[in-house]
Design an enzyme around this catalytic site. Structure first.
Site, PDB file in Angstrom:
ATOM      1  N   GLU A 171      39.485  35.739   6.752  1.00 31.21           N
ATOM      2  CA  GLU A 171      40.355  34.796   6.031  1.00 31.21           C
ATOM      3  C   GLU A 171      39.789  34.506   4.636  1.00 31.21           C
ATOM      4  OE1 GLU A 171      40.527  31.799   9.078  1.00 31.21           O
ATOM      5  OE2 GLU A 171      41.711  33.155  10.325  1.00 31.21           O
ATOM      6  N   HIS A 230      34.140  36.093   6.621  1.00 35.60           N
ATOM      7  CA  HIS A 230      35.289  35.983   7.537  1.00 35.60           C
ATOM      8  C   HIS A 230      36.511  36.606   6.862  1.00 35.60           C
ATOM      9  CE1 HIS A 230      38.441  34.332  10.079  1.00 35.60           C
ATOM     10  NE2 HIS A 230      37.508  34.108  10.989  1.00 35.60           N
ATOM     11  N   ASN A 236      34.720  28.626  15.828  1.00 34.34           N
ATOM     12  CA  ASN A 236      35.099  28.470  14.420  1.00 34.34           C
ATOM     13  C   ASN A 236      36.331  27.572  14.344  1.00 34.34           C
ATOM     14  OD1 ASN A 236      35.785  28.728  11.725  1.00 34.34           O
ATOM     15  ND2 ASN A 236      36.636  30.799  11.961  1.00 34.34           N
ATOM     16  N   TRP A 237      36.122  26.351  13.912  1.00 38.49           N
ATOM     17  CA  TRP A 237      37.229  25.372  13.873  1.00 38.49           C
ATOM     18  C   TRP A 237      38.200  25.638  12.725  1.00 38.49           C
ATOM     19  CZ3 TRP A 237      34.917  19.794  14.919  1.00 38.49           C
ATOM     20  CH2 TRP A 237      34.250  19.807  16.154  1.00 38.49           C
ATOM     21  N   LYS A 238      37.857  26.553  11.863  1.00 34.99           N
ATOM     22  CA  LYS A 238      38.671  26.825  10.675  1.00 34.99           C
ATOM     23  C   LYS A 238      38.973  25.493   9.963  1.00 34.99           C
ATOM     24  CE  LYS A 238      40.778  30.697  13.145  1.00 34.99           C
ATOM     25  NZ  LYS A 238      41.127  32.006  12.667  1.00 34.99           N
ATOM     26  N   GLU A 276      35.231  41.526  14.262  1.00 35.42           N
ATOM     27  CA  GLU A 276      36.514  40.825  14.376  1.00 35.42           C
ATOM     28  C   GLU A 276      37.635  41.674  13.772  1.00 35.42           C
ATOM     29  OE1 GLU A 276      35.998  36.398  14.891  1.00 35.42           O
ATOM     30  OE2 GLU A 276      36.040  36.725  12.732  1.00 35.42           O
ATOM     31  N   GLY A 290      38.150  31.333  17.643  1.00 32.48           N
ATOM     32  CA  GLY A 290      38.803  30.563  16.593  1.00 32.48           C
ATOM     33  C   GLY A 290      39.703  29.490  17.193  1.00 32.48           C
ATOM     34  N   GLY A 291      40.995  29.799  17.266  1.00 28.93           N
ATOM     35  CA  GLY A 291      42.003  28.829  17.719  1.00 28.93           C
ATOM     36  C   GLY A 291      41.626  28.081  19.002  1.00 28.93           C
ATOM     37  N   SER A 328      41.350  36.370  19.179  1.00 32.05           N
ATOM     38  CA  SER A 328      42.222  35.895  20.274  1.00 32.05           C
ATOM     39  C   SER A 328      41.504  35.800  21.622  1.00 32.05           C
ATOM     40  CB  SER A 328      43.469  36.781  20.390  1.00 32.05           C
ATOM     41  OG  SER A 328      44.234  36.687  19.202  1.00 32.05           O
ATOM     42  N   GLY A 335      43.946  35.478  15.684  1.00 30.97           N
ATOM     43  CA  GLY A 335      45.054  34.528  15.673  1.00 30.97           C
ATOM     44  C   GLY A 335      46.395  35.108  16.072  1.00 30.97           C
TER      45      GLY A 335
HETATM   46  C1  PEP Z   1      38.274  33.634  14.115  1.00 30.50           C
HETATM   47  O1  PEP Z   1      38.552  32.579  13.560  1.00 30.50           O
HETATM   48  O2  PEP Z   1      37.371  34.342  13.689  1.00 30.50           O
HETATM   49  C2  PEP Z   1      39.035  34.059  15.290  1.00 30.50           C
HETATM   50  C3  PEP Z   1      38.575  35.059  16.004  1.00 30.50           C
HETATM   51  O3  PEP Z   1      40.177  33.372  15.557  1.00 30.50           O
HETATM   52  P1  PEP Z   1      41.059  33.469  16.898  1.00 30.50           P
HETATM   53  O4  PEP Z   1      40.118  33.307  18.066  1.00 30.50           O
HETATM   54  O5  PEP Z   1      42.026  32.361  16.778  1.00 30.50           O
HETATM   55  O6  PEP Z   1      41.681  34.821  16.928  1.00 30.50           O
END
Ligand code: PEP
Length: 253
Positions: free
Chosen positions: A98, A96, A9-11, A164, A223-224, A202, A170
């Site tokens: 966010e 999600h 997930n590039w956000k 999640e 994500g990140g 994470s 994050g």
């Molecule tokens: C996400 O964007 O759903 C996520 C799990 O982000 P991260 O891996 O950065 O925690």
């Protein structure tokens, strides 16, 4: 054989088309030989068409949108419909945390989007998770039940679930794999044996093996770390290698 799936997930990162190009090409070129894992990239929607072209020859990597509206068309300025997504992507991330937090998305809206995605032939990746570490699993369970309201079990093979925990997203504080396995087992009661259930929060190349070690977990949503090509490729490789050391899961009937 059970499916293994890794979603990136590039956000709202990769803010130029040039960056999106480099990231996609690099991932595409380095994941080609990784065995028995499906890779799904979820870039910002505006880059989907361009990236679809880059991935045209790749049978390994699929695309997801990060969100969509539930109406097929109409006067909804700024929104993107399931029919539009279907032209360029096979999957869509829905619910999600966010989106729930910053855009006030409700369980009802998530459900409407899940219904619309299935109707359009797009596989929804439904995100659920609790806010506070140590709380009961009531919240993810309720979110999943509500997301699937009115959807017949025959469609459960057409969805993916991502557990999640919000406190892990994050923050660098990834959830304990044994705990994740417990929650996944509970969520599994709501869906079918054919529904892949992933973990997200994470995930990186240092902790990925601990999730791949758990047979209950079918993949991860990253994500990140997914916008750093070498790190993302390493995550995919370690997942594949770790799973290959385990006894092969039997075909689910
Ligand atoms: C996400 O964007 O759903 C996520 C799990 O982000 P991260 O891996 O950065 O925690």
């Amino acid at each position: 054989m059970k499916r293994s799936i890794i979603v990136g997930n590039w956000k709202m990162y990769a803010t130029s088309i040039a960056d999106a190009h480099i990231l996609t090409t690099s991932i595409r070129n380095h994941v080609a030989d990784i065995k028995d894992v499906e890779i799904i990239l979820a870039p910002p929607t505006i880059w989907l068409s361009e990236i679809a072209q880059i991935l045209k020859q790749s049978r390994k990597t699929r695309l997801a949108a990060q969100n969509m509206f539930y109406e097929p068309d109409g006067a909804y300025t700024g929104e993107i419909s399931p029919l539009m997504i279907k032209e360029v992507a096979d999957y869509v991330i829905l619910g999600h945390s966010e989106r729930r937090e910053y855009f006030s998305e409700t369980d009802l809206e998530v459900n409407e989007k899940v219904v619309a995605a299935i109707k359009a032939g797009i596989t929804p990746i439904i995100c659920v998770g609790e806010k506070t570490k140590g709380s009961t699993i009531g919240q993810p369970l309720k979110e999943l039940q509500e997301a699937l309201a009115g959807i017949s079990k025959t469609h459960h093979k057409d969805i993916l679930v991502a557990y999640e925990p919000i406190w892990a997203i994050g923050t660098g504080k990834n959830a304990d794999p044994a705990y994740v396995a417990k929650v996944v087992t509970k969520l599994r009661e709501v869906v079918s044996v054919h529904t892949p259930i992933l973990y997200g929060g994470s995930v990186n190349s240092s902790n990925i093996a601990s999730y791949a070690d758990r047979p209950e977990i079918d993949g991860v949503l990253v994500g990140g770390a997914s916008v750093r090509a070498a790190e993302f490729v390493k995550i995919c490789k370690i997942w594949s290698e770790t799973k290959s050391l385990q006894p092969r899961a039997k075909e689910v009937k």
